[in-house]
Design an enzyme around this catalytic site. Structure first.
Site, short mmCIF file in Angstrom:
data_model
loop_
_atom_site.label_atom_id
_atom_site.label_comp_id
_atom_site.label_asym_id
_atom_site.label_seq_id
_atom_site.Cartn_x
_atom_site.Cartn_y
_atom_site.Cartn_z
N GLY A 76 0.93 -1.17 -0.17
CA GLY A 76 0.00 0.05 -0.18
C GLY A 76 1.05 1.21 -0.11
O GLY A 76 0.52 2.32 -0.75
N CYS A 77 1.92 1.04 0.82
CA CYS A 77 2.71 2.45 1.00
C CYS A 77 3.57 2.54 -0.43
O CYS A 77 3.63 3.74 -0.84
CB CYS A 77 3.70 2.44 1.85
SG CYS A 77 2.90 2.09 3.69
N THR A 78 3.91 1.72 -1.03
CA THR A 78 4.64 1.66 -2.39
C THR A 78 3.55 2.24 -3.33
O THR A 78 4.09 3.13 -4.06
CB THR A 78 5.00 0.32 -2.87
OG1 THR A 78 5.92 -0.20 -1.79
CG2 THR A 78 5.77 0.27 -4.20
N ALA A 81 3.00 6.02 -2.81
CA ALA A 81 4.14 6.94 -3.15
C ALA A 81 4.41 6.86 -4.68
O ALA A 81 4.55 7.99 -5.35
CB ALA A 81 5.50 6.24 -2.60
#
Length: 182
Positions: A76-78, A81
């Site tokens: 999710g963070c990738t 970003a």
């Protein structure tokens, strides 16, 4: 049974009172949120850019999107970003700086930026103090919350329970609403 029902009714009344009270503080999963249209909590954190600390006040005169996220290299963070990076030209045209903030180290952030081709700073909030100030802390990590800070340092918008796949588009839409036309 009656005690349980009474407890539920009281909890509901308290919740409704918190929502309807004009003087109430907004809360999210991570705690109290800083109030909209008030100065944003100041911070200075180490970054992956040039081995220097970056402060919110460094960006006076520009809009700032400060997005908090749980961990480098997670799916999710990738995705989040990558979406901010893909939209970076749109943010630049709106005179807006993106700052990613998590509890990961500067070294982890540098590797993450290299891996994903990120061209905006990631800040290391290793003790969670800034995440706490923004109501984005759920130990041991930051929650996925985003804040838009105006050029004068005033908090203009808050996003909680962010969905990474559409979030950058939501932020850009809100910037369109907040920024004067022209």
């Amino acid at each position: 049974m009656m005690r349980s029902l009474l407890s539920s009714v009281l909890a509901l009344c308290f919740t409704v009172g918190m929502v309807l009270s004009p003087a109430s503080t907004a809360y999210a999963l991570g705690g109290p949120l800083p109030p909209i249209n008030q100065p944003a909590p100041e911070f200075s954190l180490p970054s992956n850019i040039g081995d220097r600390a970056i402060s919110l006040k460094d960006y006076r005169g520009k809009w700032v999107v400060a997005y908090f996220y749980p961990k480098d290299f997670t799916s999710g963070c990738t995705l989040e970003a990558q979406r901010f990076q893909a939209d970076l030209p749109k943010y630049i045209s709106k005179k807006t700086q993106i700052l990613g903030i998590s509890v990961d180290s500067v070294d982890s952030h540098a590797e993450f930026c290299d891996s994903e081709g990120l061209k905006f700073p990631l800040l290391a909030d290793e003790d969670g103090a800034v995440s706490k100030a923004y109501g984005a802390w759920l130990a041991p990590m930051s929650l996925r919350n985003t804040y838009i800070v105006g050029p004068n340092g005033v908090l203009r918008a808050t996003f909680t329970q962010v969905r990474p796949v559409i979030h950058s588009a939501e932020v850009l839409q809100k910037l369109d609403e907040l920024q004067p036309a022209g």
